[in-house]
Enzyme design. Structure first.
Site, PDB file in Angstrom:
ATOM      1  N   HIS A  79       0.836  -1.204   0.000  1.00 34.60           N
ATOM      2  CA  HIS A  79       0.000   0.000   0.000  1.00 34.60           C
ATOM      3  C   HIS A  79       0.866   1.247   0.000  1.00 34.60           C
ATOM      4  O   HIS A  79       2.066   1.189   0.243  1.00 34.60           O
ATOM      5  CB  HIS A  79      -0.966   0.021   1.190  1.00 34.60           C
ATOM      6  CG  HIS A  79      -0.327   0.087   2.556  1.00 34.60           C
ATOM      7  ND1 HIS A  79      -0.013  -1.035   3.284  1.00 34.60           N
ATOM      8  CD2 HIS A  79       0.059   1.143   3.319  1.00 34.60           C
ATOM      9  CE1 HIS A  79       0.513  -0.668   4.440  1.00 34.60           C
ATOM     10  NE2 HIS A  79       0.577   0.648   4.497  1.00 34.60           N
ATOM     11  N   GLU A 130      -3.703   3.924   2.245  1.00 32.57           N
ATOM     12  CA  GLU A 130      -3.869   4.227   3.672  1.00 32.57           C
ATOM     13  C   GLU A 130      -3.865   5.745   3.822  1.00 32.57           C
ATOM     14  O   GLU A 130      -3.052   6.428   3.188  1.00 32.57           O
ATOM     15  CB  GLU A 130      -2.694   3.610   4.448  1.00 32.57           C
ATOM     16  CG  GLU A 130      -2.715   3.883   5.942  1.00 32.57           C
ATOM     17  CD  GLU A 130      -1.531   3.246   6.683  1.00 32.57           C
ATOM     18  OE1 GLU A 130      -0.507   2.949   6.045  1.00 32.57           O
ATOM     19  OE2 GLU A 130      -1.647   3.076   7.901  1.00 32.57           O
TER      20      GLU A 130
HETATM   21 CO    CO Z   1       1.079   1.745   6.232  1.00 31.69          CO
END
Ligand code: CO
Length: 134
Positions: A79, A130
């Site tokens: 991510h 995120e």
């Molecule tokens: Co992270």
């Protein structure tokens, strides 16, 4: 709305080898491994001048990254994390735009002790995103 790139997270099948690659071959400043049992990962932080790389390895039985490693045995980018000033305002705007927030939609305390949310990869160009409030 989003600010700086806080980190890129990379899942490593062999954390010691990945650490050595970043420290010895790439010449980066690298932390000692840190177990985060609440998150089901062991992590090594690679500090770059403008952002961080987080090397992740599964910890424990129900690690959220175990399946990723099964599908990507050589490891890979897991991510990207973008900074936001107000995570609730960011969530509400994204949900109003029809974007999917993972889990129950409530921020959790992330690996850096700050509120985080994860966004559905299918809504963000195939990339797990995120958001971290800074
Ligand atoms: Co992270």
């Amino acid at each position: 709305m989003i600010g700086r790139l806080n980190h890129v997270a990379i899942v490593a099948p062999d954390l010691a080898q990945a650490t050595a690659t970043y420290r010895a071959s790439l010449g980066a400043e690298v932390s000692e491994p840190l177990d985060l049992p609440d998150h089901g990962v062991t992590t090594v932080f690679v500090n770059l001048p403008n952002t961080k790389i987080e090397l992740l390895h599964p910890l424990g039985e129900d690690s959220p990254i175990a399946k990723f490693l099964e599908k990507n045995p050589a490891g890979g980018i897991h991510h990207v994390c973008y900074e936001v000033e107000d995570i609730i305002a960011a969530r509400d705007k994204l949900e109003a735009d029809g974007m999917r927030v993972l889990g129950d939609g409530e921020p959790r305390t992330g690996a850096h002790g700050k509120p985080v949310l994860f966004l559905h990869p299918k809504d963000f160009v195939g990339t797990l995103v995120e958001l971290e409030q800074v």
